[in-house]
Motif scaffolding. Structure first.
Motif, PDB file in Angstrom:
ATOM      1  N   PHE A 178     -36.920  -1.656   6.949  1.00  0.00           N
ATOM      2  CA  PHE A 178     -37.408  -2.986   6.596  1.00  0.00           C
ATOM      3  C   PHE A 178     -36.284  -3.898   6.114  1.00  0.00           C
ATOM      4  CE2 PHE A 178     -41.486  -0.704   6.382  1.00  0.00           C
ATOM      5  CZ  PHE A 178     -42.228  -1.532   7.202  1.00  0.00           C
ATOM      6  N   LEU A 179     -35.306  -3.301   5.436  1.00  0.00           N
ATOM      7  CA  LEU A 179     -34.166  -4.095   4.990  1.00  0.00           C
ATOM      8  C   LEU A 179     -33.353  -4.608   6.179  1.00  0.00           C
ATOM      9  CD1 LEU A 179     -32.579  -5.048   2.465  1.00  0.00           C
ATOM     10  CD2 LEU A 179     -31.222  -2.957   2.669  1.00  0.00           C
ATOM     11  N   VAL A 199     -37.549  -7.436   3.853  1.00  0.00           N
ATOM     12  CA  VAL A 199     -37.636  -7.228   2.409  1.00  0.00           C
ATOM     13  C   VAL A 199     -36.240  -7.393   1.820  1.00  0.00           C
ATOM     14  CG1 VAL A 199     -39.604  -5.644   2.476  1.00  0.00           C
ATOM     15  CG2 VAL A 199     -37.296  -4.733   2.621  1.00  0.00           C
ATOM     16  N   ARG A 200     -36.206  -7.628   0.541  1.00  0.00           N
ATOM     17  CA  ARG A 200     -34.933  -7.772  -0.147  1.00  0.00           C
ATOM     18  C   ARG A 200     -34.429  -6.405  -0.615  1.00  0.00           C
ATOM     19  NH1 ARG A 200     -34.121 -13.101  -0.820  1.00  0.00           N
ATOM     20  NH2 ARG A 200     -35.952 -14.466  -0.916  1.00  0.00           N
ATOM     21  N   ALA A 201     -33.126  -6.305  -0.775  1.00  0.00           N
ATOM     22  CA  ALA A 201     -32.501  -5.044  -1.186  1.00  0.00           C
ATOM     23  C   ALA A 201     -33.015  -4.597  -2.548  1.00  0.00           C
ATOM     24  CB  ALA A 201     -30.985  -5.188  -1.210  1.00  0.00           C
ATOM     25  N   ARG A 202     -33.314  -5.532  -3.436  1.00  0.00           N
ATOM     26  CA  ARG A 202     -33.788  -5.174  -4.774  1.00  0.00           C
ATOM     27  C   ARG A 202     -35.135  -4.462  -4.709  1.00  0.00           C
ATOM     28  NH1 ARG A 202     -33.016  -6.440 -10.092  1.00  0.00           N
ATOM     29  NH2 ARG A 202     -34.886  -6.454 -11.396  1.00  0.00           N
ATOM     30  N   VAL A 203     -36.040  -4.977  -3.895  1.00  0.00           N
ATOM     31  CA  VAL A 203     -37.354  -4.352  -3.753  1.00  0.00           C
ATOM     32  C   VAL A 203     -37.211  -2.959  -3.155  1.00  0.00           C
ATOM     33  CG1 VAL A 203     -39.603  -4.518  -2.635  1.00  0.00           C
ATOM     34  CG2 VAL A 203     -38.511  -6.580  -3.549  1.00  0.00           C
ATOM     35  N   ALA A 204     -36.426  -2.851  -2.079  1.00  0.00           N
ATOM     36  CA  ALA A 204     -36.245  -1.565  -1.407  1.00  0.00           C
ATOM     37  C   ALA A 204     -35.622  -0.541  -2.346  1.00  0.00           C
ATOM     38  CB  ALA A 204     -35.378  -1.747  -0.168  1.00  0.00           C
ATOM     39  N   THR A 205     -34.624  -0.940  -3.114  1.00  0.00           N
ATOM     40  CA  THR A 205     -33.946  -0.020  -4.025  1.00  0.00           C
ATOM     41  C   THR A 205     -34.874   0.420  -5.149  1.00  0.00           C
ATOM     42  OG1 THR A 205     -31.871  -1.185  -3.549  1.00  0.00           O
ATOM     43  CG2 THR A 205     -31.879   0.303  -5.424  1.00  0.00           C
ATOM     44  N   THR A 206     -35.693  -0.497  -5.633  1.00  0.00           N
ATOM     45  CA  THR A 206     -36.645  -0.153  -6.692  1.00  0.00           C
ATOM     46  C   THR A 206     -37.623   0.917  -6.236  1.00  0.00           C
ATOM     47  OG1 THR A 206     -36.486  -2.393  -7.586  1.00  0.00           O
ATOM     48  CG2 THR A 206     -38.365  -1.070  -8.278  1.00  0.00           C
ATOM     49  N   ILE A 207     -38.128   0.759  -5.020  1.00  0.00           N
ATOM     50  CA  ILE A 207     -39.070   1.745  -4.481  1.00  0.00           C
ATOM     51  C   ILE A 207     -38.412   3.119  -4.411  1.00  0.00           C
ATOM     52  CG2 ILE A 207     -40.399   2.407  -2.435  1.00  0.00           C
ATOM     53  CD1 ILE A 207     -41.629   0.154  -3.979  1.00  0.00           C
TER      54      ILE A 207
END
Length: 757
Positions: free
Chosen positions: A499-500, A505-513
């Protein structure tokens, strides 16, 4: 491709610290439990003697019997301590119950009344007559007589094929082999009934349930079941409170998806290593087709024990071999897909590719094919008696333990192949990692990739003569930790990167997940591995911690399923639908649909059905029944199978034009496999499992596990009702094969000029 490097961690360092602390905590506890497994394992007596001093069997006989159990693949025919295949008997319960009946008959011939004879048998089975000083276990005259009778009993069970009824079993021509195998079953039965020193229950926490043996649920089985439910409710309430509170405050940043045009797959120039992935998915499709066909054959054995619509299939493809291949091919199918996806994503993450990556990828593919063909052939030779017991069956035949059936040589080669794959990924990512913070996504991708060969290799921490309890401990590092935790982590990271890279999606959202996944699974999933070992001869602390933390495993499944749906919803740009059927809106519709299916099956198959059987009091009665198979199919095929197909559909779009034929094939594959799996679970495995559980509660575990249970009229009806779902599922595999062939034929496709169709 321009790559942006982040020298600073995208998230707060607190995420990294929390992930490390929970990871260390989980494996510290698991290390302690490994120590307790070794010190608390049931003893194998040096000698077992009758009351008059005659030697019945020795420790060497027990270990030789265990090797025969492995060599002939009996864990894929029946179960031992509840683990294995579900159509044959449980050999622990078989020996325990049958020996109890024979001992009871022995006392009746001496004139004892029924009730008094039953009580005497019960007392003798509970008495622990093992002398640790001399290493001698003494059987009473009734137990010794029963053991002698059971040698003949198992000799008949594993007798000439023409005398066998029902499922085809190995023919043990050597009477010494029968004696050694019976000795192994006798030891397992003794372990399940004799009181563990310092406790009021057996080495297996009084499993299996059997009134004649005095085996009833222990207080711990009931207590830890209640505590598990309390832990689930309290943990879920706390997590959802915190999650809701901090989500309201924007805990993972803005949910607004980046606005940008989706990269068109046909405008993407594939690297040489990415082109090799077409070869991989051709293999994946072939493995999936063969695995599905074997699954249909296994299901048919439930209604026609020795044949296939009149064909004597059992003579050359016995049930234990077809099931062993079915299980192994499921692992090969999933593993091959993951290897391919890792190779395909690496250049997209790194932005470039070093020379000769394609050659390494093809070497890895060749090694994978050799392992698959070699291991399946070796398993067949071992189970069909073509490898001598004194020969290299363990190395080139079968290790004989479910999910680790392949010979040790093939296991080593498969691990070596994963290391080659790891080299490909690290080599491809080397430049990208320079200057990147170790807590950001590129490094997380590499960390998770390292865990794949590392935790699969844990399955080699036992040998041919290792104690069963220790074998089960390390085997479930592969079955649970490798499959359910670290493949889950690698999955989350790959999906996040998909998705990145698509710009949705943004990297912050992906990393948080990703960090949320690491933390939640480290809390519950690592120690929760022990829920497999309630009744395998481990001390009660394994059940206590396993039950408590496996209940907590449901929480990340609930939370991450919710997050995954939001995660995918972010892929819809303003005013459009991510799942739109318009080709010019989103090219990866069916890949995302399979990912949505993964979320559904993760919640239902792994979460609901998993928790249903993980409570100690439920597992006490249902382990080794169709409810276990229900969870296994829902979790393995529903999660990892659908995920593999999602990866397949994602990559396929980079090889195939978005024409009607490919879109229709992907749609048929999606609906047929998912509906077929649902029918398999809800019309067959779940209702039959409920009937089997009812049979066990009404009679005994032994009776509910007898093959004759599947001959009951209502059970046979549900078995035949499975046929439409199985056919539909197999129909869903055919489009996958079609797409794989088209991908392979188009592997050297040219990049279209920008602006042209």
């Amino acid at each position: 491709m321009d790559v942006v490097r982040e020298k600073n961690m995208i998230l707060s360092p607190a995420w990294l610290v929390t992930a490390i602390v929970t990871f260390i905590f989980g494996f510290t506890v698991l290390g302690y439990l490994a120590y307790r497994t070794g010190t608390g394992q049931p003893p194998i007596p040096r000698e077992v003697r009758s009351a008059d001093g005659a030697v019945l069997y020795s420790k060497q006989d027990v270990l030789a019997g265990q090797q025969l159990f492995q060599k002939y693949g009996l864990m894929q025919y029946g179960t031992l301590f509840g683990h294995g295949a579900y159509l044959g008997p449980d050999f622990t319960a078989e020996y325990l119950h049958t020996s109890g009946l024979k001992a009871h008959a022995y006392y009746l011939t001496q004139g004892l009344p029924q009730a008094e004879a039953a009580e005497k048998v019960r007392a003798e089975l509970k008495a622990n007559n093992y002398d640790p000083g001399t290493g001698t276990l003494t059987f009473t005259p009734a137990q010794a007589s029963a053991h002698t009778d059971l040698i003949a009993y198992f000799g008949q069970m594993f007798g000439p094929v023409e005398t066998q009824k029902g499922l085809r079993r190995p023919y043990l021509q050597d009477q010494e082999e029968v004696k050694k195998l019976t000795a192994y079953f006798s030891w397992a039965a003794w372990v399940s009934a004799a009181t563990r020193p310092g406790t009021n229950h057996s080495y297996t926490n009084n499993w299996p349930p059997d009134d004649l043996a005095g085996n009833r649920p222990t207080p711990g089985v009931l207590m830890w079941s209640v505590i598990s439910l309390v832990a689930l409710l309290c943990g879920a309430g706390l997590i959802f409170f915190l999650f809701g509170r901090y989500e309201t405050l924007g805990w993972h940043g803005s949910e607004e998806a980046p606005q940008g045009k989706y990269p068109a797959p046909q405008d993407t120039r594939l690297t040489p290593s990415q082109r090799t992935v077409a070869w991989y998915f051709l293999v994946v499709a072939g493995l999936f087709l063969l695995q599905g066909l074997l699954g249909g054959i296994n299901a048919h054995y439930h209604v026609e024990r020795a044949g296939f619509y009149g064909l004597s299939l059992g003579d050359f493809l016995p049930y234990n071999l077809s099931r062993m291949w079915h299980v192994q091919l499921a692992l090969f199918f999933v593993a091959s897909s993951f290897l391919a996806m890792g190779i395909f994503l690496t250049p997209m993450i790194a932005g470039k590719e070093p020379r000769h990556q394609d050659k390494l990828a093809l070497i890895l593919l060749g090694a994978l094919v050799v392992v698959v063909l070699g291991s399946l052939s070796g398993e067949a030779m071992s189970l069909l008696g073509k490898l001598a017991t004194s020969g290299p069956w363990f190395w080139v035949g079968t290790q004989g333990w479910e999910y680790l059936d392949l010979g040790r040589l093939w296991q080593i080669l498969l691990t070596a192949g994963m290391l080659i794959w790891l080299v490909i990924l690290i080599r491809g990512m080397a430049d990208r990692l320079k200057g990147e913070h170790p807590g950001n996504m590129p490094w997380l991708f590499i960390y998770s990739a390292i865990s794949i060969p590392l935790f699969y290799a844990a399955g080699m921490l036992f040998g041919k003569t290792t104690h069963f309890s220790q074998i089960e401990f390390w085997r479930f590092w592969v079955v649970h930790l490798w499959v359910e935790d670290f493949l889950e982590l690698f999955t989350t990271i790959m999906v996040a990167y998909v998705f990145l890279l698509l710009g949705v999606v943004r990297a912050r959202v992906a990393t948080t997940i990703i960090y949320l996944d690491i933390i939640l699974y480290s809390i519950g999933g690592v120690i929760g591995t022990m829920h497999h070992l309630y009744f395998s001869g481990t001390p009660e602390i394994h059940m206590a911690l396993g039950a408590f933390f496996s209940a907590m495993e449901v929480i990340p499944l609930l939370l991450l399923t919710y997050e995954a749906w939001k995660f995918m919803r972010l892929g819809a740009p303003a005013g459009s639908s991510m799942l739109s059927t318009q080709a010019n809106v989103f090219p990866h519709k069916w890949a995302v649909m399979f990912l949505i299916a993964v979320g559904f099956w993760n919640f239902l198959g792994a979460g609901v059905f998993g928790f249903l059987i993980n409570l100690p009091i439920v597992s006490y009665y249902e382990i080794g029944t169709q409810w276990t198979a229900n969870h296994g199919h829902g979790a393995m095929m529903g999660v990892y199978g659908m995920l593999s197909l999602g990866f397949f559909m994602f990559v396929a779009r980079y090889f195939l034009p978005m024409d009607r034929a490919s879109d229709r094939a992907m749609g048929i594959a999606f609906w047929c496999t998912n509906i077929g799996l649902a029918l398999m679970l809800f019309i067959n495995l779940f209702p039959v499992g409920m009937l089997q559980l009812n049979q066990i509660l009404a009679t005994s575990y032994w009776e509910g596990r007898q093959p004759e249970f599947f001959l009951l009229p209502l059970v046979r009806l549900f078995e035949w009702l499975r046929l439409p779902g199985d056919i539909l599922f197999l129909v869903g595999i055919l489009p996958v094969v079609y797409l794989a062939v088209r991908m392979f034929a188009n592997r050297n496709r040219e990049v279209r000029e920008p602006g042209k169709g």
